[in-house]
Enzyme design. Structure first.
Site, PDB file in Angstrom:
ATOM      1  N   GLU A  76       0.814  -1.221   0.000  1.00 37.88           N
ATOM      2  CA  GLU A  76       0.000   0.000   0.000  1.00 37.88           C
ATOM      3  C   GLU A  76       0.847   1.270   0.000  1.00 37.88           C
ATOM      4  OE1 GLU A  76      -2.882  -0.255   3.164  1.00 37.88           O
ATOM      5  OE2 GLU A  76      -3.787  -2.046   2.339  1.00 37.88           O
ATOM      6  N   GLU A 123      -5.175  -8.663   0.539  1.00 37.65           N
ATOM      7  CA  GLU A 123      -5.880  -8.342   1.786  1.00 37.65           C
ATOM      8  C   GLU A 123      -7.338  -8.114   1.442  1.00 37.65           C
ATOM      9  OE1 GLU A 123      -4.514  -5.037   4.174  1.00 37.65           O
ATOM     10  OE2 GLU A 123      -2.410  -5.614   3.902  1.00 37.65           O
TER      11      GLU A 123
HETATM   12  O1  IFM Z   1      -4.488  -3.102   9.008  1.00 38.92           O
HETATM   13  C1  IFM Z   1      -4.415  -2.576   7.723  1.00 38.92           C
HETATM   14  C2  IFM Z   1      -3.184  -3.106   7.012  1.00 38.92           C
HETATM   15  O2  IFM Z   1      -2.030  -2.809   7.706  1.00 38.92           O
HETATM   16  C3  IFM Z   1      -3.085  -2.508   5.641  1.00 38.92           C
HETATM   17  N1  IFM Z   1      -4.300  -2.637   4.900  1.00 38.92           N
HETATM   18  C4  IFM Z   1      -5.528  -2.276   5.558  1.00 38.92           C
HETATM   19  C5  IFM Z   1      -5.626  -2.948   6.908  1.00 38.92           C
HETATM   20  C6  IFM Z   1      -6.941  -2.564   7.601  1.00 38.92           C
HETATM   21  O3  IFM Z   1      -7.005  -1.186   7.788  1.00 38.92           O
END
Ligand code: IFM
Length: 459
Positions: free
Chosen positions: A169, A364
């Site tokens: 990210e 994710e």
């Molecule tokens: O916890 C975070 C993660 O570190 C990065 N992506 C989003 C998740 C939820 O906010």
């Protein structure tokens, strides 16, 4: 027995969970680890709710062997984790801190013994503080240091880890970190954020190139939190539509275009010119656009933009008279609208935009809900419904021709949710923050079934 409504994923589809170092490890002073910008954010600012820190987190640094047992018991096929740069290079440069590397080496060995595929992310936001003290991501040197760090970790683990990601990210590490204070290093400087964007892109390319030179076989990728953005509501002057386009440029295309096509989007270049411009040097974009073996997508929700005269959002330099907001009635505990079809649409749009899109992993996806432990069980039906809906969306995208190879649920266990501290629970395993006891939630049993059947039962 036929099971109408049941969905099966392609053979070989990889099912896993994801975590990140600072959110779960704790042990911040063990075995020579140096401080990171998140230690500083937690200890020296009031930007983290209730003064929570990752000092202990869920103590994975000491409980890793039990956690791997738990993963095996849940039937997981893959585990996506990140390496803490300050464990490997406590000051961000120089020789490796062997005990730090050994931790990840032991973890990888144990995962492999249990038949769980490790998927390693090099950077999930924990920049060594010493590098931030020298300017952090706004400085070009940090990109060079990142490539050195990548070579150290890759040199130690490339014989056993098949799936590698450089960044997680990058939007958060650049725009949130440097233009909006909620993320470390907590600055509010759009010039710094602009420079950080390019140096993170550059560091990705430098690292992939350097790792491939050591061993071309492991699969190289990057993880981006792409977010479809829609303009909504009365928009007589077109401010919302314009805001959505600008937001899309800086949120999404400022990563996908250089990494997949070797160029920056014209609209991002135009907006960022007001902040000193992207510090691109000759040859940089060829470096950034290293061919990728896979692309990781983190998806939680779509975003929406509405017109608001005089409004702007600091994390998106250039956006004026428009602000993001969260419409709808159904939100997770993060306040994020539940928009599963957005994931299908995003995947299909990517396939249609990039003819040579590499295979995709959903790296994710998940939701925060705070469900209590009652008589040793956690009934988190809302999480099951969320995951089911998003997996159906992934399946629909596969049916529309997108090459999705796997899915990593966020997250294995409740953990430190950055500026929200421990207040948002994303895990399929509940953690009692007083005792650190792990209790699998109903969603963990449900996910084990999904993995076992390589698909979803009828709803
Ligand atoms: O916890 C975070 C993660 O570190 C990065 N992506 C989003 C998740 C939820 O906010």
């Amino acid at each position: 027995m036929p099971d109408p409504g049941a969905l099966r994923f392609p053979d070989g589809f990889l099912w896993g969970v994801a975590t990140s170092a600072y959110q779960i490890e704790g042990g911040v002073r063990q075995d020579g680890r140096g401080p990171s910008i998140w230690d500083t954010q937690c200890h020296h600012t009031n930007l983290v709710r209730d003064g929570h820190t990752g000092d202990v987190a869920v103590d994975h640094y000491n409980r890793w062997a039990d956690d791997v047992e738990l993963m095996a018991a849940l039937g997981l096929q893959a585990y996506r984790f990140s390496v803490a740069w300050p464990r490997v290079q406590p000051t961000g440069s120089g020789p490796a801190n062997q005990p730090g590397l050994d931790f990840y080496s032991r973890l990888v060995d144990r995962l492999l013994e249990k038949g769980i595929t490790p998927a390693l992310t090099l950077y999930h936001w924990d920049l060594p503080q010493a590098l931030e003290d020298r300017g952090g991501w706004p400085e070009r040197d940090t990109a060079e240091h990142f490539a050195e760090y990548a070579q150290i970790v890759f040199g130690a683990l490339h014989d056993r880890v098949r799936i590698w990601a450089t960044h997680n990210e990058p939007w958060c590490s650049s725009l949130l970190g440097y233009a909006e204070p909620s993320h470390a290093p907590g600055h509010t400087d759009a010039v710094e954020a602009t420079r950080a964007i390019h140096h993170i892109n550059l560091s990705h390319g430098l690292a992939v190139r350097a790792m491939r030179a050591i061993d071309p076989r492991p699969q190289q990728g990057v993880v981006i939190n792409l977010m479809p953005i829609h303009s909504v509501g009365p928009d007589p002057d077109g401010a919302a539509a314009d805001g959505a386009r600008r937001y899309d440029a800086l949120r999404n295309r400022v990563w996908t275009e250089p990494m997949l096509r070797g160029r920056y989007p014209e609209d991002a270049l135009a907006d960022l010119a007001a902040y000193g411009g992207l510090p691109v040097e000759e040859g940089d974009l060829e470096i950034v656009a290293q061919p990728l073996d896979w692309l990781g997508i983190n998806y939680y929700t779509d975003d929406h933009v509405r017109a608001e005269p005089g409004g702007s959002w600091l994390a998106t330099p250039g956006m004026r008279d428009a602000v993001p907001f969260a419409p709808g009635d159904e939100h997770t505990d993060m306040g994020w609208p539940i928009t599963p079809d957005g994931l299908r649409a995003l995947l299909v749009e990517l396939k249609d935009t990039y003819a040579d899109l590499p295979p995709v992993y959903i790296t994710e996806n998940g939701c925060a809900y705070d469900d209590p432990v009652i008589d040793g069980a956690v009934h988190d039906e809302r999480r099951i419904a969320y995951l089911d809906a998003h997996l159906r969306a992934v399946h629909a995208a596969i049916e529309e021709g997108v090459d999705v190879r796997g899915y990593m649920q966020w997250s294995l266990m409740d953990n430190f949710e950055w500026s929200h501290g421990y207040h948002k629970r994303f895990g399929i395993v509940h953690v009692d923050y007083d005792t650190l006891e792990r209790t699998p939630k109903d969603s963990a049993a449900w996910y084990r079934e999904v993995i076992a059947r390589n698909g979803l039962a009828a709803r």
